[in-house]
Design a protein around this motif. Structure first.
Motif, short mmCIF file in Angstrom:
data_model
loop_
_atom_site.label_atom_id
_atom_site.label_comp_id
_atom_site.label_asym_id
_atom_site.label_seq_id
_atom_site.Cartn_x
_atom_site.Cartn_y
_atom_site.Cartn_z
N CYS A 135 -2.39 -6.11 4.39
CA CYS A 135 -1.88 -6.17 3.01
C CYS A 135 -1.32 -7.56 2.71
O CYS A 135 -1.38 -8.04 1.58
CB CYS A 135 -0.83 -5.10 2.81
N HIS A 165 2.04 -4.66 5.76
CA HIS A 165 1.06 -4.67 6.85
C HIS A 165 0.40 -6.05 6.91
O HIS A 165 0.25 -6.70 5.86
CB HIS A 165 -0.06 -3.65 6.57
N CYS A 176 0.82 -1.22 0.00
CA CYS A 176 0.00 0.00 0.00
C CYS A 176 0.85 1.27 0.00
O CYS A 176 0.34 2.36 -0.25
CB CYS A 176 -0.98 0.00 1.17
ZN LIG Z 1 0.19 -1.98 3.54
#
Ligand SMILES: [Zn+2]
Length: 175
Positions: free
Chosen positions: A89, A86, A58
């Motif tokens: 993600c 993340h 992201c």
């Molecule tokens: Zn991310």
């Protein structure tokens, strides 16, 4: 086998461009005319992500916990050139991209045309036709940036990961 329907795109990734219903990761290489080369990495964005602690998917800063997606052969070195992600993600990446999900028996055999700003995907050229390796999710609170064979990499040598889990295709990825 590839799922006929792409997985839902999390709100945290809603700013990313999409192709065929799939969110295009922030570090994905682009051709001069704007086409995305799935699997190939923009070298500048990869380094930015590693150095500035940004998520490779992201492009935003990491929170408290982050994940490195690693091949079995990367684990002994405790480092990877791929930026950390993340957890959300990571879950999307595993669901959306068959290579990391391990759903392909073998790497792709179609080469891509890349320029000098692009890093070829893991499936080329030496690995073309080789059996796919198992992947692992390494959960961390942070990493150090090292230089490995002249390229930046994220290392967790000297610190203990929160956990290391094989990527399980039969259960959803969960935090
Ligand atoms: Zn991310």
């Amino acid at each position: 086998m590839i799922d006929p329907k792409p997985p839902g795109i999390p709100l945290s990734m809603a700013h990313l461009p999409t192709v065929g219903g799939l969110a295009v990761p922030w570090i994905t290489a682009r051709t001069g005319d704007g086409r995305h080369l799935f699997g190939a990495v923009d070298a500048d964005r990869k380094d930015q992500a590693l150095l500035r602690r940004l998520c490779g998917v992201c492009g935003r800063r990491h929170d408290e916990r982050l994940v490195l997606l690693m091949r079995l052969s990367d684990l002994p070195r405790q480092s990877t050139a791929e930026p950390a992600l993340h957890p959300t993600c990571t879950a999307y990446t595993i669901a959306a991209y068959p290579m990391v999900g391990g759903r392909l028996d073998h790497y792709r055999t179609t080469p891509q045309v890349l320029d000098s700003t692009m890093i070829p995907p893991a499936d080329s050229p030496a690995r073309r036709g080789a059996p796919a390796e198992p992947w692992f999710a390494v959960w961390l609170r942070g990493y150090t940036v090292i230089t490995d064979h002249g390229a930046l990499a994220a290392s967790y040598a000297g610190s203990t990961p929160l956990r290391i889990r094989p990527i399980n295709l039969t259960a959803p990825f969960s935090a």
